[in-house]
Design a protein around this motif. Structure first.
Motif, PDB file in Angstrom:
ATOM      1  N   UNK A  29       0.720  -1.069  -0.163  1.00  0.00           N
ATOM      2  CA  UNK A  29      -0.133  -0.309  -0.390  1.00  0.00           C
ATOM      3  C   UNK A  29       1.162   0.924   0.392  1.00  0.00           C
ATOM      4  N   UNK A  30       1.745   1.268   0.675  1.00  0.00           N
ATOM      5  CA  UNK A  30       3.034   1.979   1.166  1.00  0.00           C
ATOM      6  C   UNK A  30       3.358   2.657  -0.322  1.00  0.00           C
ATOM      7  N   UNK A  31       4.055   1.017  -1.217  1.00  0.00           N
ATOM      8  CA  UNK A  31       4.154   1.623  -2.231  1.00  0.00           C
ATOM      9  C   UNK A  31       3.591   1.996  -3.958  1.00  0.00           C
ATOM     10  N   UNK A  32       2.250   1.809  -3.182  1.00  0.00           N
ATOM     11  CA  UNK A  32       1.471   2.418  -4.575  1.00  0.00           C
ATOM     12  C   UNK A  32       0.676   3.699  -4.148  1.00  0.00           C
ATOM     13  N   UNK A  33       1.376   4.487  -3.106  1.00  0.00           N
ATOM     14  CA  UNK A  33       0.373   5.775  -2.609  1.00  0.00           C
ATOM     15  C   UNK A  33       1.845   6.579  -3.052  1.00  0.00           C
ATOM     16  N   UNK A  34       3.556   5.734  -2.809  1.00  0.00           N
ATOM     17  CA  UNK A  34       4.442   6.636  -3.500  1.00  0.00           C
ATOM     18  C   UNK A  34       4.772   6.935  -5.223  1.00  0.00           C
ATOM     19  N   UNK A  35       3.676   5.502  -5.468  1.00  0.00           N
ATOM     20  CA  UNK A  35       3.500   6.386  -6.883  1.00  0.00           C
ATOM     21  C   UNK A  35       2.857   7.675  -7.708  1.00  0.00           C
ATOM     22  N   UNK A  36       1.195   6.906  -7.195  1.00  0.00           N
ATOM     23  CA  UNK A  36       0.226   7.281  -6.981  1.00  0.00           C
ATOM     24  C   UNK A  36       0.202   9.008  -6.300  1.00  0.00           C
ATOM     25  N   UNK A  37       1.296   9.595  -5.532  1.00  0.00           N
ATOM     26  CA  UNK A  37       1.802  11.189  -5.134  1.00  0.00           C
ATOM     27  C   UNK A  37       2.487  11.038  -6.450  1.00  0.00           C
ATOM     28  N   UNK A  38       3.716  10.469  -6.406  1.00  0.00           N
ATOM     29  CA  UNK A  38       4.585  10.604  -7.188  1.00  0.00           C
ATOM     30  C   UNK A  38       4.360  11.182  -8.664  1.00  0.00           C
ATOM     31  N   UNK A  39       3.402  10.657  -9.499  1.00  0.00           N
ATOM     32  CA  UNK A  39       2.930  10.924 -11.289  1.00  0.00           C
ATOM     33  C   UNK A  39       2.112  12.005 -10.351  1.00  0.00           C
ATOM     34  N   UNK A  40       1.390  12.571  -9.416  1.00  0.00           N
ATOM     35  CA  UNK A  40       0.799  14.220  -9.066  1.00  0.00           C
ATOM     36  C   UNK A  40       1.352  14.955  -9.249  1.00  0.00           C
ATOM     37  N   UNK A  41       2.880  15.013  -8.976  1.00  0.00           N
ATOM     38  CA  UNK A  41       4.069  16.435  -8.552  1.00  0.00           C
ATOM     39  C   UNK A  41       5.208  15.971  -9.583  1.00  0.00           C
ATOM     40  N   UNK A  42       5.038  15.191 -10.158  1.00  0.00           N
ATOM     41  CA  UNK A  42       6.312  15.085 -10.970  1.00  0.00           C
ATOM     42  C   UNK A  42       6.523  16.097 -12.290  1.00  0.00           C
ATOM     43  N   UNK A  43       5.365  16.201 -12.228  1.00  0.00           N
ATOM     44  CA  UNK A  43       5.988  17.664 -13.846  1.00  0.00           C
ATOM     45  C   UNK A  43       6.086  18.964 -12.809  1.00  0.00           C
ATOM     46  N   UNK A  44       5.651  18.793 -11.085  1.00  0.00           N
ATOM     47  CA  UNK A  44       6.448  19.636 -10.385  1.00  0.00           C
ATOM     48  C   UNK A  44       7.571  19.975 -10.281  1.00  0.00           C
ATOM     49  N   UNK A  45       8.385  18.744  -9.802  1.00  0.00           N
ATOM     50  CA  UNK A  45       9.714  18.120 -10.062  1.00  0.00           C
ATOM     51  C   UNK A  45      10.532  17.921 -10.099  1.00  0.00           C
ATOM     52  N   UNK A  46      10.838  17.994 -11.858  1.00  0.00           N
ATOM     53  CA  UNK A  46      11.562  17.192 -12.049  1.00  0.00           C
ATOM     54  C   UNK A  46      12.471  16.481 -11.610  1.00  0.00           C
ATOM     55  N   UNK A  47      13.125  16.585 -10.787  1.00  0.00           N
ATOM     56  CA  UNK A  47      13.940  15.277 -10.760  1.00  0.00           C
ATOM     57  C   UNK A  47      13.618  13.878  -9.783  1.00  0.00           C
ATOM     58  N   UNK A  48      12.085  14.290  -9.889  1.00  0.00           N
ATOM     59  CA  UNK A  48      10.994  13.185  -8.642  1.00  0.00           C
ATOM     60  C   UNK A  48      11.409  12.324  -9.246  1.00  0.00           C
ATOM     61  N   UNK A  49      10.895  11.912 -10.864  1.00  0.00           N
ATOM     62  CA  UNK A  49      10.443  10.677 -10.967  1.00  0.00           C
ATOM     63  C   UNK A  49      12.394   9.638 -11.138  1.00  0.00           C
TER      64      UNK A  49
END
Length: 164
Positions: A29-49
């Protein structure tokens, strides 16, 4: 063909025995949350992905790492990270295709051939082509005697038998 299949099956059984235990439901569940939240903010923080992909690599979650890396603005370092994630995920045929693309894209860099060859050897080994894999590693060591990673794999795969 039977020999190739038999070798591949024995390698897969050995690989599965060494595999880490599956994640707990809470961890998943935690890993899935990382993915979901990461995708939401990936465009704002270019190094995040890229950072997430590396984190998933360390957590032995290569498929999640590949998904996170897909949101990244492509770069040369991402190509190598993608290759490592594919190797860990067991996507060996895809990896061989990806390595061919890397060779073309980065042909100007003399180090590319060594990195591609090293990863290619590991894919061939995983696909049951140990002879081809060892030949590739030996060619690396012949040109670069101090390529310790290749030497270590040769020793591991031949169980210390000399190849000279």
């Amino acid at each position: 063909a039977r020999n190739v299949v038999a070798n591949h099956l024995s390698y897969r059984a050995e690989e599965e025995a060494l595999a880490p235990p599956p994640n707990s439901p809470a961890d998943q569940t935690m890993l899935e949350c990382f993915l979901i939240e990461g995708e939401k903010i990936a465009a704002q923080f270019l190094d995040l992905p890229r950072d997430l992909a590396v984190a998933f690599l360390f957590m032995l979650e290569p498929l999640s790492g590949l998904k996170a890396l897909s949101w990244s603005v492509p770069s040369q370092s991402d190509e190598w990270l993608k290759a490592e994630l594919m190797l860990l995920a067991g996507r060996h045929v895809e990896l061989l295709e990806h390595l061919a693309q890397i060779e073309v894209k980065m042909a100007h860099d003399p180090e590319t051939i060594f990195g591609v060859s090293y990863l290619r050897a590991q894919s061939y080994k995983a696909l049951g082509q140990q002879g081809m894999a060892l030949e590739i590693l030996r060619s690396i060591v012949k040109v670069r005697p101090n390529y310790r990673s290749a030497q270590a794999l040769i020793l591991e795969w031949t169980q210390g038998v000399s190849w000279e």
